[in-house]
Design a protein around this motif. Sequence first.
Motif, PDB file in Angstrom:
ATOM      1  N   HIS A 138      50.570  76.708  88.890  1.00  0.00           N
ATOM      2  CA  HIS A 138      50.952  75.921  87.710  1.00  0.00           C
ATOM      3  C   HIS A 138      50.081  76.175  86.495  1.00  0.00           C
ATOM      4  CE1 HIS A 138      47.614  73.449  89.166  1.00  0.00           C
ATOM      5  NE2 HIS A 138      47.601  72.832  87.994  1.00  0.00           N
ATOM      6  N   ALA A 139      48.921  76.859  86.677  1.00  0.00           N
ATOM      7  CA  ALA A 139      47.966  76.997  85.581  1.00  0.00           C
ATOM      8  C   ALA A 139      47.785  78.433  85.103  1.00  0.00           C
ATOM      9  CB  ALA A 139      46.602  76.421  86.001  1.00  0.00           C
ATOM     10  N   THR A 140      48.544  79.372  85.660  1.00  0.00           N
ATOM     11  CA  THR A 140      48.409  80.776  85.289  1.00  0.00           C
ATOM     12  C   THR A 140      49.765  81.332  84.858  1.00  0.00           C
ATOM     13  OG1 THR A 140      48.781  81.455  87.591  1.00  0.00           O
ATOM     14  CG2 THR A 140      46.492  81.166  86.879  1.00  0.00           C
ATOM     15  N   GLY A 141      49.732  82.381  84.045  1.00  0.00           N
ATOM     16  CA  GLY A 141      50.969  82.989  83.587  1.00  0.00           C
ATOM     17  C   GLY A 141      51.764  83.601  84.726  1.00  0.00           C
ATOM     18  N   VAL A 142      51.092  84.414  85.556  1.00  0.00           N
ATOM     19  CA  VAL A 142      51.791  85.000  86.703  1.00  0.00           C
ATOM     20  C   VAL A 142      52.278  83.917  87.636  1.00  0.00           C
ATOM     21  CG1 VAL A 142      50.635  87.254  86.620  1.00  0.00           C
ATOM     22  CG2 VAL A 142      49.581  85.370  87.900  1.00  0.00           C
ATOM     23  N   GLY A 143      51.474  82.870  87.795  1.00  0.00           N
ATOM     24  CA  GLY A 143      51.860  81.782  88.673  1.00  0.00           C
ATOM     25  C   GLY A 143      53.121  81.076  88.206  1.00  0.00           C
ATOM     26  N   LYS A 144      53.213  80.838  86.912  1.00  0.00           N
ATOM     27  CA  LYS A 144      54.408  80.178  86.368  1.00  0.00           C
ATOM     28  C   LYS A 144      55.660  81.038  86.577  1.00  0.00           C
ATOM     29  CE  LYS A 144      52.817  76.860  82.905  1.00  0.00           C
ATOM     30  NZ  LYS A 144      51.404  76.718  83.253  1.00  0.00           N
ATOM     31  N   VAL A 145      55.525  82.357  86.419  1.00  0.00           N
ATOM     32  CA  VAL A 145      56.660  83.241  86.663  1.00  0.00           C
ATOM     33  C   VAL A 145      57.071  83.186  88.132  1.00  0.00           C
ATOM     34  CG1 VAL A 145      57.350  85.662  86.807  1.00  0.00           C
ATOM     35  CG2 VAL A 145      56.231  84.806  84.749  1.00  0.00           C
ATOM     36  N   LEU A 146      56.115  83.316  89.029  1.00  0.00           N
ATOM     37  CA  LEU A 146      56.417  83.297  90.458  1.00  0.00           C
ATOM     38  C   LEU A 146      57.007  81.961  90.877  1.00  0.00           C
ATOM     39  CD1 LEU A 146      53.175  85.087  91.690  1.00  0.00           C
ATOM     40  CD2 LEU A 146      55.480  86.060  91.652  1.00  0.00           C
ATOM     41  N   LEU A 147      56.475  80.879  90.333  1.00  0.00           N
ATOM     42  CA  LEU A 147      56.961  79.545  90.677  1.00  0.00           C
ATOM     43  C   LEU A 147      58.359  79.310  90.109  1.00  0.00           C
ATOM     44  CD1 LEU A 147      56.145  76.944  92.125  1.00  0.00           C
ATOM     45  CD2 LEU A 147      55.104  76.153  89.983  1.00  0.00           C
ATOM     46  N   ALA A 148      58.608  79.791  88.925  1.00  0.00           N
ATOM     47  CA  ALA A 148      59.900  79.570  88.278  1.00  0.00           C
ATOM     48  C   ALA A 148      61.040  80.205  89.060  1.00  0.00           C
ATOM     49  CB  ALA A 148      59.875  80.123  86.852  1.00  0.00           C
ATOM     50  N   PHE A 149      60.782  81.369  89.653  1.00  0.00           N
ATOM     51  CA  PHE A 149      61.846  82.089  90.341  1.00  0.00           C
ATOM     52  C   PHE A 149      61.811  81.918  91.856  1.00  0.00           C
ATOM     53  CE2 PHE A 149      61.486  84.260  86.253  1.00  0.00           C
ATOM     54  CZ  PHE A 149      62.823  84.342  85.881  1.00  0.00           C
ATOM     55  N   ALA A 150      60.892  81.096  92.353  1.00  0.00           N
ATOM     56  CA  ALA A 150      60.763  80.900  93.804  1.00  0.00           C
ATOM     57  C   ALA A 150      61.701  79.822  94.325  1.00  0.00           C
ATOM     58  CB  ALA A 150      59.323  80.549  94.168  1.00  0.00           C
ATOM     59  N   GLY A 151      62.257  79.006  93.445  1.00  0.00           N
ATOM     60  CA  GLY A 151      63.152  77.943  93.887  1.00  0.00           C
ATOM     61  C   GLY A 151      62.521  76.573  93.723  1.00  0.00           C
ATOM     62  N   ASP A 152      63.383  75.553  93.677  1.00  0.00           N
ATOM     63  CA  ASP A 152      62.920  74.197  93.406  1.00  0.00           C
ATOM     64  C   ASP A 152      62.042  73.638  94.517  1.00  0.00           C
ATOM     65  OD1 ASP A 152      64.275  74.238  91.028  1.00  0.00           O
ATOM     66  OD2 ASP A 152      66.062  73.235  91.803  1.00  0.00           O
ATOM     67  N   ASP A 153      62.275  74.061  95.768  1.00  0.00           N
ATOM     68  CA  ASP A 153      61.505  73.495  96.880  1.00  0.00           C
ATOM     69  C   ASP A 153      60.015  73.754  96.713  1.00  0.00           C
ATOM     70  OD1 ASP A 153      63.802  72.553  98.007  1.00  0.00           O
ATOM     71  OD2 ASP A 153      63.956  74.115  99.542  1.00  0.00           O
ATOM     72  N   LEU A 154      59.652  74.975  96.349  1.00  0.00           N
ATOM     73  CA  LEU A 154      58.234  75.295  96.185  1.00  0.00           C
ATOM     74  C   LEU A 154      57.668  74.545  94.992  1.00  0.00           C
ATOM     75  CD1 LEU A 154      55.717  76.802  97.012  1.00  0.00           C
ATOM     76  CD2 LEU A 154      56.473  78.747  95.617  1.00  0.00           C
ATOM     77  N   ALA A 155      58.415  74.479  93.901  1.00  0.00           N
ATOM     78  CA  ALA A 155      57.938  73.760  92.724  1.00  0.00           C
ATOM     79  C   ALA A 155      57.664  72.297  93.055  1.00  0.00           C
ATOM     80  CB  ALA A 155      58.958  73.866  91.594  1.00  0.00           C
ATOM     81  N   GLU A 156      58.562  71.677  93.797  1.00  0.00           N
ATOM     82  CA  GLU A 156      58.368  70.272  94.155  1.00  0.00           C
ATOM     83  C   GLU A 156      57.191  70.102  95.117  1.00  0.00           C
ATOM     84  OE1 GLU A 156      59.764  67.768  92.628  1.00  0.00           O
ATOM     85  OE2 GLU A 156      60.755  69.288  91.402  1.00  0.00           O
ATOM     86  N   LYS A 157      56.966  71.089  95.970  1.00  0.00           N
ATOM     87  CA  LYS A 157      55.810  71.037  96.867  1.00  0.00           C
ATOM     88  C   LYS A 157      54.517  71.094  96.067  1.00  0.00           C
ATOM     89  CE  LYS A 157      53.512  73.663 100.550  1.00  0.00           C
ATOM     90  NZ  LYS A 157      53.569  74.894 101.395  1.00  0.00           N
ATOM     91  N   VAL A 158      54.465  72.006  95.104  1.00  0.00           N
ATOM     92  CA  VAL A 158      53.277  72.133  94.254  1.00  0.00           C
ATOM     93  C   VAL A 158      53.054  70.848  93.463  1.00  0.00           C
ATOM     94  CG1 VAL A 158      52.339  73.348  92.244  1.00  0.00           C
ATOM     95  CG2 VAL A 158      53.391  74.641  94.115  1.00  0.00           C
ATOM     96  N   ILE A 159      54.115  70.278  92.941  1.00  0.00           N
ATOM     97  CA  ILE A 159      54.010  69.041  92.171  1.00  0.00           C
ATOM     98  C   ILE A 159      53.544  67.894  93.054  1.00  0.00           C
ATOM     99  CG2 ILE A 159      55.373  67.275  90.975  1.00  0.00           C
ATOM    100  CD1 ILE A 159      57.049  69.617  89.812  1.00  0.00           C
ATOM    101  N   ALA A 160      54.108  67.793  94.260  1.00  0.00           N
ATOM    102  CA  ALA A 160      53.750  66.702  95.172  1.00  0.00           C
ATOM    103  C   ALA A 160      52.289  66.765  95.588  1.00  0.00           C
ATOM    104  CB  ALA A 160      54.654  66.742  96.397  1.00  0.00           C
ATOM    105  N   ARG A 161      51.757  67.968  95.683  1.00  0.00           N
ATOM    106  CA  ARG A 161      50.360  68.122  96.073  1.00  0.00           C
ATOM    107  C   ARG A 161      49.404  67.682  94.972  1.00  0.00           C
ATOM    108  NH1 ARG A 161      48.826  74.088  97.129  1.00  0.00           N
ATOM    109  NH2 ARG A 161      48.751  74.001  94.855  1.00  0.00           N
ATOM    110  N   GLY A 162      49.904  67.673  93.736  1.00  0.00           N
ATOM    111  CA  GLY A 162      49.068  67.278  92.606  1.00  0.00           C
ATOM    112  C   GLY A 162      48.734  68.458  91.728  1.00  0.00           C
ATOM    113  N   LEU A 163      48.900  68.268  90.423  1.00  0.00           N
ATOM    114  CA  LEU A 163      48.660  69.341  89.464  1.00  0.00           C
ATOM    115  C   LEU A 163      47.259  69.189  88.885  1.00  0.00           C
ATOM    116  CD1 LEU A 163      52.153  69.228  87.679  1.00  0.00           C
ATOM    117  CD2 LEU A 163      51.426  70.717  89.566  1.00  0.00           C
TER     118      LEU A 163
END
Length: 260
Positions: A138-163
Amino acid sequence: MPGVERPPTVAGKVMAILESFAPGGVRLTLTEICGRAGLPLATGHRLVRELTDGGFLERLPDGSYRIGTRLWRIGAQASAATTLRELALPHMEELYAATHENVQLAVLSGDQALYLERLRGPRSVPIVTRVAAELPLHATGVGKVLLAFAGDDLAEKVIARGLRAYTRHTVTDADRLRACLADVRRSGYAVTREEMSLGTCSVAAPVRDADGDVFAALSLVTRRSGVDLRRVVPAVLTAANALSRDVDAHGGSAEWKDWA
């Protein structure tokens, strides 16, 4: 050690020792290794000594340890990572020659961005990344690209863990991050400004396999002040697209599916 599960077998203990270097501890003391691996000091000392004698670990003059050259040589043969780095380097070198800024290549590793390669020079802005390091999505450019195209499940997992906030500019609001990821999917690139470290700005673009799935990200990290996105964004997109074409020409997509 309380709170750390002890590996049950000798192989498990050895793997736990080697894995203790994965979070980014380039140099670790014996106590730190045992703490991370969940091993008693006596057991850890015996196994670390054997690994050192075999060249898998190296003992430094100050008594700390780091990964040894024998393990490095074995790890360097990881086929997918080696192939991707070989394909990426010419494009990374061209991007560096045009900008003289940090150029990075990363893939998804669980819920982290794993950096496979990095180019920098004496004029490049200092950054925290290094080859084999894992940094937050969530805090890096490459990370945002990978997270954006990985699907909502991973994004919600990252969010649930805490940003976690790495600087005062890190996106820590869930809705804001979701909107940011939607913008990355729409525009085809990500921009971060001082989110991982102060004074830096990054632009990242997706690298796709033969099926068009995003499995890696290429980025340029420069100084926050004076960055001209009109010049930087097209350069990064051009390099990432060229690498995607080389990956496609390499044949098939199965080799990259563990990362896609």
